[in-house]
Design an enzyme around this catalytic site. Structure first.
Site, PDB file in Angstrom:
ATOM      1  N   ASP A 395       0.860  -1.179   0.000  1.00 42.45           N
ATOM      2  CA  ASP A 395       0.000   0.000   0.000  1.00 42.45           C
ATOM      3  C   ASP A 395       0.909   1.246   0.000  1.00 42.45           C
ATOM      4  O   ASP A 395       2.125   1.150  -0.174  1.00 42.45           O
ATOM      5  CB  ASP A 395      -0.925  -0.049   1.222  1.00 42.45           C
ATOM      6  CG  ASP A 395      -2.234   0.708   1.010  1.00 42.45           C
ATOM      7  OD1 ASP A 395      -2.189   1.808   0.428  1.00 42.45           O
ATOM      8  OD2 ASP A 395      -3.297   0.222   1.452  1.00 42.45           O
ATOM      9  N   ASP A 509      -5.923   3.314  -7.040  1.00 38.85           N
ATOM     10  CA  ASP A 509      -6.827   3.663  -5.949  1.00 38.85           C
ATOM     11  C   ASP A 509      -7.175   5.157  -6.043  1.00 38.85           C
ATOM     12  O   ASP A 509      -6.608   5.886  -6.858  1.00 38.85           O
ATOM     13  CB  ASP A 509      -6.106   3.358  -4.629  1.00 38.85           C
ATOM     14  CG  ASP A 509      -7.020   3.439  -3.418  1.00 38.85           C
ATOM     15  OD1 ASP A 509      -8.252   3.409  -3.585  1.00 38.85           O
ATOM     16  OD2 ASP A 509      -6.489   3.541  -2.292  1.00 38.85           O
ATOM     17  N   GLU A 512     -11.747   8.219  -7.972  1.00 40.48           N
ATOM     18  CA  GLU A 512     -13.109   8.684  -8.242  1.00 40.48           C
ATOM     19  C   GLU A 512     -13.155  10.029  -8.988  1.00 40.48           C
ATOM     20  O   GLU A 512     -14.161  10.226  -9.694  1.00 40.48           O
ATOM     21  CB  GLU A 512     -13.894   8.784  -6.916  1.00 40.48           C
ATOM     22  CG  GLU A 512     -14.169   7.451  -6.253  1.00 40.48           C
ATOM     23  CD  GLU A 512     -12.918   6.826  -5.625  1.00 40.48           C
ATOM     24  OE1 GLU A 512     -12.863   5.587  -5.590  1.00 40.48           O
ATOM     25  OE2 GLU A 512     -12.016   7.564  -5.191  1.00 40.48           O
ATOM     26  N   ARG A 591     -10.350   0.951  -8.121  1.00 34.01           N
ATOM     27  CA  ARG A 591     -11.464   1.173  -7.193  1.00 34.01           C
ATOM     28  C   ARG A 591     -12.669   1.777  -7.910  1.00 34.01           C
ATOM     29  O   ARG A 591     -13.797   1.341  -7.709  1.00 34.01           O
ATOM     30  CB  ARG A 591     -11.030   2.064  -6.029  1.00 34.01           C
ATOM     31  CG  ARG A 591     -12.078   2.102  -4.920  1.00 34.01           C
ATOM     32  CD  ARG A 591     -11.544   2.706  -3.651  1.00 34.01           C
ATOM     33  NE  ARG A 591     -11.385   4.162  -3.756  1.00 34.01           N
ATOM     34  CZ  ARG A 591     -10.922   4.917  -2.761  1.00 34.01           C
ATOM     35  NH1 ARG A 591     -10.541   4.366  -1.612  1.00 34.01           N
ATOM     36  NH2 ARG A 591     -10.809   6.219  -2.923  1.00 34.01           N
ATOM     37  N   ASP A 607     -13.094  -0.217   0.945  1.00 30.88           N
ATOM     38  CA  ASP A 607     -12.616  -0.231   2.332  1.00 30.88           C
ATOM     39  C   ASP A 607     -13.662  -0.777   3.297  1.00 30.88           C
ATOM     40  O   ASP A 607     -14.307  -0.028   4.041  1.00 30.88           O
ATOM     41  CB  ASP A 607     -12.195   1.184   2.743  1.00 30.88           C
ATOM     42  CG  ASP A 607     -11.003   1.675   1.945  1.00 30.88           C
ATOM     43  OD1 ASP A 607     -10.299   0.844   1.359  1.00 30.88           O
ATOM     44  OD2 ASP A 607     -10.780   2.901   1.907  1.00 30.88           O
ATOM     45  N   HIS A 665      -6.409  -8.185   2.720  1.00 37.53           N
ATOM     46  CA  HIS A 665      -5.839  -6.837   2.857  1.00 37.53           C
ATOM     47  C   HIS A 665      -6.303  -6.223   4.169  1.00 37.53           C
ATOM     48  O   HIS A 665      -7.440  -6.431   4.592  1.00 37.53           O
ATOM     49  CB  HIS A 665      -6.275  -5.966   1.668  1.00 37.53           C
ATOM     50  CG  HIS A 665      -5.736  -4.566   1.709  1.00 37.53           C
ATOM     51  ND1 HIS A 665      -4.438  -4.266   2.061  1.00 37.53           N
ATOM     52  CD2 HIS A 665      -6.331  -3.376   1.435  1.00 37.53           C
ATOM     53  CE1 HIS A 665      -4.264  -2.951   1.997  1.00 37.53           C
ATOM     54  NE2 HIS A 665      -5.393  -2.390   1.627  1.00 37.53           N
TER      55      HIS A 665
END
Length: 925
Positions: A395, A509, A512, A591, A607, A665
């Site tokens: 990450d 990630d 958006e 994502r 998440d 994860h």
């Protein structure tokens, strides 16, 4: 409503026959109220409504003026909302200013909005169909509105395009007749000839305009858009329809049950970074639904529109699309079974990419390893316990100051050596990337920002300056992936980094895109893009909540139009870069997603928390993404945030071993949850279920080939295979792999059994081959902590393999074919085999494809296509479930062969030693 009856005896509707004739009616009569003809039930509702009205008049009536009778005629379930604005107390005065009916009603439990107080009367002005002319592919029409609606910039003349694209696909598009409008830049197939034998028929209501679509075979009305007025303003587009049943699925991305509730629920589509929560708009936008009709037929509807949108569902049953830009561009897929609907949808948006084989292994990650040495220790511990693992991830803590294309020179100094070690052991490395590029470094010290700025590759404000928000590294600019030049810059950055850390896949990630500020460091400017006349029910009540300003400028359009496409465009750039860097199939997990994303990436469900309910919700999540054409999907196994328990993590590893994309994860500052940290019993249970997954890799890989080739689903709801069994329509605590492997996980604590639905027919225990003969019933199954229930459907042949600790080690091992005989002693299966990573192996013919068949006690393996890869692996064992009598002998290609036969009717023939490149037959007598 099972069948559509004529709405009026006047010549108000124009029917389009098979030939597509479009006669102009002699007189355009007004359409009668749309619910007329729905039967005695509606009549009873109307009668009771009028009775209540009379009683209220007698007892003093409503406060204010008496209601018009036309308003009282509309049953509650059929009231389409005329005042959908949130955060507004709708008064009678506000409602009637729009020309609508106002009747107060009680809210739903929890204060949720229920029956709208303000709703359309039957005679609310809409568009009229002024003309309709034939085209080579269908029809073109002109729609005219003579009375303005209540949003600014009404578009008074619209163009209607209808194309009969295939016998099972209809394309209907409504747009501005005079001026071009933004349309989604998605490649879609262009029909070249009109469908000759469509399985649908299309009618139009002329005034008010409406579309009436029926299934020919049953007469079922699939769409009836006369139920509420069409509104088409510059920033408010709305169209509603009745639905033929309540069994509606899709419309992502949301957390909830697989089957949507039609009890006055609204689903918002606007990509948002927020932990999965019921009723929130989440990371991706998928304006597609699948609906199961009575009798088991299915159809799907796709609105190709990327603007902020909401879909309102109501118990009529009915549905309203509301979007604030673009055009109304609908594709309708007629199936008739649900599998075919999803295939037809993917014929439009594109079939998913074939993943590399290693993508289907087990992935391990956490935020907070803290160093490359700690990451390496976890990998070594997994090897020490011989627990399967294909990929190790990192990450954002690997980065230097959370900046993309860097790694921490102190804590992650050994990262290149770790990656080299992974590769030596047949394992892969994946790291995270975010689209926010740090903007505060001294000039000349951070090439990604300097070069992006120089080339003009970031989102800009209305003033033409880079829009600055805040993400992990602090102040950031946002890459504009709608610009082809950005793809080249992205590639160059990745090439530079790959030269130091030769990663194998990428995890994108925060796309958006996510922003820790609302809009930008300076907020957003006033105007109709950031403050539109209508804002759908987005979390935060603003388009810029935790993202960038809708007015931000991008190469292709304004962010207002492109927001929901951001993750798709980044995935496209990332997959392309990986192909150019590695020359092999790309592996990307994103994502944020949009239709056609499966061509470039998989998806994880975001998440989640280490809670039992989160484990359950992952099943409808992954099944919904199967409908969306993104088969490579899974949730964070054992949960991302919060602290897991040994029992929860064991059960979740069992379920997660059957996610198409399987990754454990974990967040930072929580205890580790990889398999090595648990008790020997839990660790063994986790290892065993991963070995089971690895044994099934040939079967899973073949399912992905079928997804890539023709749009089959991988993880599949039960109703896809049993569409006429109404008991399957609400099931989302179990699922299938393909047609034939039933997964029944434990989803609650403290139990040693699980109750699951077993559809009618013969099923076999995957591990033992013991038979279960079901009449279509809920069955209680033993489920101690170390056991996951798996059942094989009769008539299937599953190719399996002796598992190793990596997919690379596994693929060299002998195959075991599991045959599950049907009640008529037949079975069928197939196997796709290639090198597991080269590009376009099917398209270039570099693959093997085998078909297995059993009939009359003879198993045959037929080679339909072969390649050199098939010579490197052998078929070692054949296990045949459901052989009712002990054979006297078994013949392999005519030669007698030793065998074993158990009391539970399992015949096993071992030590076959057959090359996969050879056809063979095996007979038992």
């Amino acid at each position: 409503m099972k069948s559509y009856q004529k709405l009026t005896t006047e010549p108000a509707a124009c029917q389009v026959e098979e030939e597509g004739a479009a006669p102009m009616p002699a007189g355009r009569g007004k359409l009668a109220p749309w619910w007329v003809g729905s039967g005695l039930l509606v009549a009873a509702v109307l009668l009771s409504t009028v009775t209540v009205w009379v009683l209220r008049q007698v007892s003093g009536g409503w406060p204010g003026p008496a209601l018009p009778p036309k308003c009282l005629l509309v049953p509650e379930s059929h009231r389409f909302d005329c005042y959908p604005e949130r955060r507004v107390v709708v008064t009678q005065e506000l409602c009637e200013s729009r020309g609508c009916c106002f009747i107060e009603s009680s809210p739903l439990a929890g204060g949720k909005r229920g029956v709208p107080w303000c709703f359309y009367p039957p005679d609310f002005p809409s568009y009229a169909l002024e003309s309709l002319n034939q085209t080579a592919l269908g029809m073109v029409g002109l729609l005219v509105r003579r009375t303005k609606a209540y949003y600014p910039q009404d578009i008074m003349m619209l163009r209607l395009d209808v194309e009969f694209e295939t016998d099972t696909r209809l394309h209907i598009k409504i747009t501005d007749a005079a001026n071009p409008r933004y349309e989604v830049p998605l490649e879609v197939p262009r029909a070249t000839k009109r469908a000759e034998n469509p399985i649908y028929s299309l009618d139009f209501s002329w005034d008010p305009f409406g579309v009436l679509l029926r299934r020919r075979a049953t007469g079922t009305v699939l769409l009836n858009t006369t139920v509420a007025p069409l509104i088409f303003a510059d920033q408010f587009l709305q169209i509603a329809t009745s639905l033929p049943s309540r069994f509606l699925y899709g419309l992502g991305e949301h957390r909830g049950t697989l089957l949507h509730s039609l009890n006055w629920s609204t689903l918002t589509l606007w990509a948002r970074d927020v932990a999965p929560t019921e009723s929130f708009n989440l990371y991706g936008a998928h304006p597609f639904y699948l609906l199961m009709e009575e009798g088991g037929d299915a159809h799907g509807v796709f609105l190709l529109n990327s603007n902020a949108m909401e879909v309102a569902l109501q118990p009529a049953p009915g549905l309203t699309w509301r979007t604030i830009g673009g055009v109304l561009d609908f594709y309708i897929f007629l199936g008739p079974d649900p599998n075919m609907v999803i295939q037809q949808y993917q014929q439009v948006i594109g079939f998913p990419a074939m993943p590399p084989l290693w993508a289907l292994g087990f992935h391990l990650c956490r935020w907070g390893y803290g160093s490359s040495n700690e990451t390496w220790q976890t990998v070594r511990a997994m090897r020490n316990y011989q627990i399967p693992q294909d990929a190790q991830w990192n990450d954002i803590d690997y980065m230097d100051g959370y900046r993309d294309f860097t790694f921490d020179p102190r804590k992650f100094t050994s990262l290149p050596s770790l990656v080299e070690d992974l590769h030596k052991h047949g394992q892969r490395y994946v790291m995270i990337l975010d689209p926010g590029i740090s903007s505060t470094n001294p000039h000349g010290s951070y090439w990604p920002f300097d070069e992006g700025l120089k080339r003009g590759l970031f989102l800009n404000t209305t003033q033409g300056q880079p829009l600055i928000g805040q993400v992990w590294p602090g102040f950031t600019a946002f890459a504009d992936f709608s610009n082809p030049d950005t793809h080249q810059w992205w590639l160059e950055n990745l090439q530079h980094f790959h030269a130091h850390v030769p990663f194998d896949g990428l995890w994108i990630d925060m796309n958006e895109p996510s922003n820790f500020m609302d809009g930008s460091e300076h907020g957003c400017p006033p105007g109709e893009l950031d403050s539109p006349p209508y804002t759908p029910a987005v979390l935060g009540d603003s388009l810029s909540a935790k993202t960038v300003c809708a007015s931000a400028k991008q190469k292709a359009s304004v962010h207002y139009n492109l927001h929901n496409l951001y993750g798709l465009m980044e995935a496209k750039a990332t997959a392309s870069a990986l192909i150019q860097i590695r020359g092999k199939r790309p592996f990307v997990i994103s994502r944020s997603t949009f239709p056609s994303q499966g061509r470039y990436s998989g998806h994880w469900l975001g998440d989640n928390e280490s809670q039992w309910k989160d484990m359950y919700y992952s099943i409808p999540g992954l099944l919904s993404f199967s409908l969306f054409g993104i088969p490579l999907v899974g949730a964070d196994i054992c949960g991302f945030s919060g602290s897991t328990s040994e029992e929860l993590c064991t059960r979740w590893m069992q379920l997660g071993a059957f996610y198409p994309f399987a990754r454990n994860h974990n967040t930072q500052n929580e205890k580790a949850q990889d398999p090595t940290v648990f008790s020997p019993a839990a660790r063994t249970a986790m290892k065993d279920v991963l070995l089971t997954r690895y044994s099934l890799l040939p079967f899973l890989y073949t399912l992905f080939h079928r997804a890539h080739l023709q749009g089959d689903t991988v993880a599949r709801p039960l109703f896809f295979e049993f569409p006429q069994d109404v008991a399957t329509l609400e099931l989302d605590r179990q699922f299938l792999w393909g047609q034939s492997l039933l997964v029944t996980p434990v989803l609650e604590p403290g139990v040693d059994s699980v109750t699951g639905y077993v559809p009618r027919g013969v099923w076999y225990d995957f591990y033992t081959g013991s038979m279960v003969n079901s009449s279509g019933e809920m069955l209680k199954m033993s489920a101690p902590l170390e056991h996951l229930n798996l059942h094989v459907r009769e008539g299937a042949i599953l190719p399996t393999q002796k598992p190793g600790t990596t997919s690379e080690a596994t693929r060299g091992n002998p195959l075991r074919l599991i045959v599950a005989l049907s009640s008529s002693a037949t079975a069928w299966g197939d196997l796709f085999w290639d090198d597991g990573e080269s590009l376009d192996t099917f398209e270039q013919g570099s693959y093997s494809y085998l078909v297995f068949n059993v009939t009359q006690n003879i198993f045959t393996s037929t080679i339909l296509h072969t390649s050199t890869e098939a010579t490197k692996v052998t078929i070692g064992t054949l296990s045949i479930f459901g052989v009712q009598e002990r054979p006297s002998k078994v013949l392999l290609n005519g030669q007698e062969k030793p065998f074993s036969y158990l009391d539970n009717q399992v015949l096993t023939v071992s030590d076959l030693g057959l090359s996969l490149s050879q056809g063979f037959s095996l007979q038992w007598l």
